[in-house]
Design a protein around this motif. Structure first.
Motif, PDB file in Angstrom:
ATOM      1  N   HIS A 231     -40.225  49.747  19.045  1.00 25.06           N
ATOM      2  CA  HIS A 231     -41.570  50.045  19.548  1.00 25.06           C
ATOM      3  C   HIS A 231     -41.660  50.207  21.054  1.00 25.06           C
ATOM      4  O   HIS A 231     -42.703  50.616  21.554  1.00 25.06           O
ATOM      5  CB  HIS A 231     -42.547  48.945  19.118  1.00 25.06           C
ATOM      6  N   GLN A 232     -40.603  49.877  21.789  1.00 25.81           N
ATOM      7  CA  GLN A 232     -40.724  49.864  23.241  1.00 25.81           C
ATOM      8  C   GLN A 232     -39.992  51.043  23.876  1.00 25.81           C
ATOM      9  O   GLN A 232     -38.886  51.403  23.466  1.00 25.81           O
ATOM     10  CB  GLN A 232     -40.148  48.549  23.788  1.00 25.81           C
ATOM     11  N   ASP A 233     -40.637  51.631  24.865  1.00 21.17           N
ATOM     12  CA  ASP A 233     -40.004  52.687  25.646  1.00 21.17           C
ATOM     13  C   ASP A 233     -38.966  52.056  26.570  1.00 21.17           C
ATOM     14  O   ASP A 233     -39.273  51.100  27.290  1.00 21.17           O
ATOM     15  CB  ASP A 233     -41.077  53.424  26.460  1.00 21.17           C
ATOM     16  N   ASP A 234     -37.748  52.586  26.557  1.00 15.84           N
ATOM     17  CA  ASP A 234     -36.650  51.983  27.331  1.00 15.84           C
ATOM     18  C   ASP A 234     -36.931  51.946  28.824  1.00 15.84           C
ATOM     19  O   ASP A 234     -36.602  50.975  29.503  1.00 15.84           O
ATOM     20  CB  ASP A 234     -35.342  52.763  27.101  1.00 15.84           C
ATOM     21  N   LEU A 235     -37.537  52.987  29.337  1.00 16.26           N
ATOM     22  CA  LEU A 235     -37.712  53.091  30.787  1.00 16.26           C
ATOM     23  C   LEU A 235     -38.879  52.247  31.294  1.00 16.26           C
ATOM     24  O   LEU A 235     -38.719  51.418  32.188  1.00 16.26           O
ATOM     25  CB  LEU A 235     -37.913  54.561  31.189  1.00 16.26           C
ATOM     26  N   THR A 236     -40.052  52.450  30.739  1.00 21.36           N
ATOM     27  CA  THR A 236     -41.270  51.836  31.294  1.00 21.36           C
ATOM     28  C   THR A 236     -41.586  50.465  30.695  1.00 21.36           C
ATOM     29  O   THR A 236     -42.342  49.699  31.284  1.00 21.36           O
ATOM     30  CB  THR A 236     -42.485  52.742  31.049  1.00 21.36           C
ATOM     31  N   GLY A 237     -41.038  50.175  29.519  1.00 18.59           N
ATOM     32  CA  GLY A 237     -41.386  48.921  28.838  1.00 18.59           C
ATOM     33  C   GLY A 237     -42.699  49.019  28.075  1.00 18.59           C
ATOM     34  O   GLY A 237     -43.107  48.073  27.414  1.00 18.59           O
ATOM     35  N   LEU A 238     -43.376  50.192  28.164  1.00 16.20           N
ATOM     36  CA  LEU A 238     -44.596  50.409  27.386  1.00 16.20           C
ATOM     37  C   LEU A 238     -44.210  50.680  25.930  1.00 16.20           C
ATOM     38  O   LEU A 238     -43.039  50.852  25.609  1.00 16.20           O
ATOM     39  CB  LEU A 238     -45.364  51.615  27.938  1.00 16.20           C
ATOM     40  N   PHE A 239     -45.223  50.740  25.062  1.00 14.17           N
ATOM     41  CA  PHE A 239     -44.948  51.156  23.691  1.00 14.17           C
ATOM     42  C   PHE A 239     -44.460  52.603  23.704  1.00 14.17           C
ATOM     43  O   PHE A 239     -44.886  53.405  24.544  1.00 14.17           O
ATOM     44  CB  PHE A 239     -46.206  51.034  22.829  1.00 14.17           C
ATOM     45  N   ASN A 240     -43.568  52.924  22.765  1.00 19.65           N
ATOM     46  CA  ASN A 240     -43.046  54.285  22.715  1.00 19.65           C
ATOM     47  C   ASN A 240     -43.937  55.196  21.865  1.00 19.65           C
ATOM     48  O   ASN A 240     -44.896  54.748  21.243  1.00 19.65           O
ATOM     49  CB  ASN A 240     -41.591  54.307  22.220  1.00 19.65           C
ATOM     50  N   ARG A 241     -43.582  56.480  21.822  1.00 17.74           N
ATOM     51  CA  ARG A 241     -44.413  57.482  21.141  1.00 17.74           C
ATOM     52  C   ARG A 241     -44.532  57.171  19.640  1.00 17.74           C
ATOM     53  O   ARG A 241     -45.586  57.334  19.046  1.00 17.74           O
ATOM     54  CB  ARG A 241     -43.806  58.877  21.360  1.00 17.74           C
ATOM     55  N   ARG A 242     -43.443  56.696  19.027  1.00 11.42           N
ATOM     56  CA  ARG A 242     -43.476  56.388  17.594  1.00 11.42           C
ATOM     57  C   ARG A 242     -44.521  55.318  17.301  1.00 11.42           C
ATOM     58  O   ARG A 242     -45.312  55.436  16.370  1.00 11.42           O
ATOM     59  CB  ARG A 242     -42.089  55.902  17.134  1.00 11.42           C
ATOM     60  N   PHE A 243     -44.539  54.277  18.125  1.00 13.84           N
ATOM     61  CA  PHE A 243     -45.506  53.202  17.925  1.00 13.84           C
ATOM     62  C   PHE A 243     -46.927  53.679  18.208  1.00 13.84           C
ATOM     63  O   PHE A 243     -47.863  53.344  17.483  1.00 13.84           O
ATOM     64  CB  PHE A 243     -45.159  52.010  18.816  1.00 13.84           C
ATOM     65  N   VAL A 244     -47.081  54.454  19.271  1.00 10.80           N
ATOM     66  CA  VAL A 244     -48.409  54.982  19.627  1.00 10.80           C
ATOM     67  C   VAL A 244     -48.972  55.813  18.482  1.00 10.80           C
ATOM     68  O   VAL A 244     -50.131  55.653  18.076  1.00 10.80           O
ATOM     69  CB  VAL A 244     -48.333  55.822  20.925  1.00 10.80           C
ATOM     70  N   ASP A 245     -48.139  56.696  17.923  1.00 11.30           N
ATOM     71  CA  ASP A 245     -48.588  57.530  16.799  1.00 11.30           C
ATOM     72  C   ASP A 245     -49.024  56.675  15.613  1.00 11.30           C
ATOM     73  O   ASP A 245     -50.059  56.932  14.990  1.00 11.30           O
ATOM     74  CB  ASP A 245     -47.473  58.492  16.367  1.00 11.30           C
ATOM     75  N   ALA A 246     -48.211  55.648  15.300  1.00  7.45           N
ATOM     76  CA  ALA A 246     -48.524  54.774  14.152  1.00  7.45           C
ATOM     77  C   ALA A 246     -49.818  54.008  14.394  1.00  7.45           C
ATOM     78  O   ALA A 246     -50.666  53.881  13.495  1.00  7.45           O
ATOM     79  CB  ALA A 246     -47.369  53.809  13.902  1.00  7.45           C
ATOM     80  N   GLN A 247     -50.008  53.490  15.613  1.00  6.59           N
ATOM     81  CA  GLN A 247     -51.217  52.736  15.941  1.00  6.59           C
ATOM     82  C   GLN A 247     -52.457  53.625  15.899  1.00  6.59           C
ATOM     83  O   GLN A 247     -53.503  53.238  15.391  1.00  6.59           O
ATOM     84  CB  GLN A 247     -51.092  52.082  17.322  1.00  6.59           C
ATOM     85  N   LEU A 248     -52.320  54.826  16.450  1.00  7.49           N
ATOM     86  CA  LEU A 248     -53.459  55.760  16.437  1.00  7.49           C
ATOM     87  C   LEU A 248     -53.844  56.119  15.011  1.00  7.49           C
ATOM     88  O   LEU A 248     -55.028  56.168  14.671  1.00  7.49           O
ATOM     89  CB  LEU A 248     -53.116  57.025  17.222  1.00  7.49           C
ATOM     90  N   GLN A 249     -52.835  56.369  14.191  1.00  6.88           N
ATOM     91  CA  GLN A 249     -53.109  56.703  12.790  1.00  6.88           C
ATOM     92  C   GLN A 249     -53.835  55.550  12.102  1.00  6.88           C
ATOM     93  O   GLN A 249     -54.802  55.757  11.363  1.00  6.88           O
ATOM     94  CB  GLN A 249     -51.791  57.019  12.075  1.00  6.88           C
ATOM     95  N   ALA A 250     -53.374  54.308  12.366  1.00  7.64           N
ATOM     96  CA  ALA A 250     -54.012  53.132  11.752  1.00  7.64           C
ATOM     97  C   ALA A 250     -55.440  52.967  12.261  1.00  7.64           C
ATOM     98  O   ALA A 250     -56.364  52.695  11.484  1.00  7.64           O
ATOM     99  CB  ALA A 250     -53.190  51.887  12.050  1.00  7.64           C
ATOM    100  N   LEU A 251     -55.640  53.148  13.576  1.00  6.12           N
ATOM    101  CA  LEU A 251     -56.981  52.978  14.152  1.00  6.12           C
ATOM    102  C   LEU A 251     -57.950  54.044  13.655  1.00  6.12           C
ATOM    103  O   LEU A 251     -59.102  53.754  13.335  1.00  6.12           O
ATOM    104  CB  LEU A 251     -56.901  53.036  15.680  1.00  6.12           C
TER     105      LEU A 251
END
Length: 201
Positions: A98-118
């Motif tokens: 779930h984490q982006d290697d560079l920034t430490g933020l959530f990665n695109r895969r997690f963002v997509d899954a969260q948006l879909q759930a929301l």
């Protein structure tokens, strides 16, 4: 037969009766303890089997969702130790997934899954969701003039700045190369615009 012999025989008979009674008591006690041991073993095996089934079921479910094990649901110290190891490994896997290697933020895969759930969950009249998409201006120029390492540092600093302005219930993810998405839960339009302007400045 003399009186002495009669007394001896009587005492022998009493001793034999006591011995037989003691043997019967000991046998009854041993049988009771054996039965108790069998029942305890059966109960223990049942609990162990339940614990193994709990772990097996949780691992199968976690292959999709990567949930942690609640220690209150675990019996026996050995299972609790196993749950701790499982949770540590699961947290590492969740971070990698779930984490982006560079920034430490959530990665695109997690963002997509969260948006879909929301977006697919029912929303009441009292709930609101604000989505903010940041795109860093002239980011290519930073990479071209100063190199990609400086560009990476700039992106990490911007990510920290954005994350520092959000709450625990919000989530911040890297949406693209220099695009960062923020999802704000229970936030009005005015509050969202104020946050955007604060971060922009």
């Amino acid at each position: 037969m003399t009186v002495l012999q009669a007394v001896i025989e009587k005492n022998q008979q009493e001793l034999n009766d006591r011995l037989q009674s003691s043997i019967l008591n000991i046998l009854s006690l041993m049988f009771g303890l054996g039965l108790l041991g069998v029942l305890l073993a059966h109960y223990t095996i049942k609990r162990i089997r339940r614990g193994i089934e709990f772990f097996s079921d949780h691992i199968q479910k976690s292959s999709a969702r990567m949930n942690l094990i609640n220690h209150d649901d675990v019996t026996y110290q050995e299972f609790d130790d196993l749950a701790k190891v499982f949770n540590e490994k699961t947290e590492k896997i969740n971070t990698l997934l779930h984490q982006d290697d560079l920034t430490g933020l959530f990665n695109r895969r997690f963002v997509d899954a969260q948006l879909q759930a929301l977006l697919s969950s029912p929303v009441s009249d009292q709930q609101s969701l604000a989505l903010i998409l940041f795109d860093i201006d002239h980011f290519k120029r930073i990479n071209d003039e100063y190199g990609h390492l400086v560009g990476d540092d700039a992106l990490c600093e911007i990510a920290k700045c954005i994350q520092s302005q959000t709450r625990k219930q919000d989530f911040v993810g890297r949406f693209g190369g220099e695009e960062i998405l923020v999802a704000l839960l229970d936030t009005s339009n005015d509050e969202a615009f104020a946050l955007v302007e604060r971060i922009r400045q």
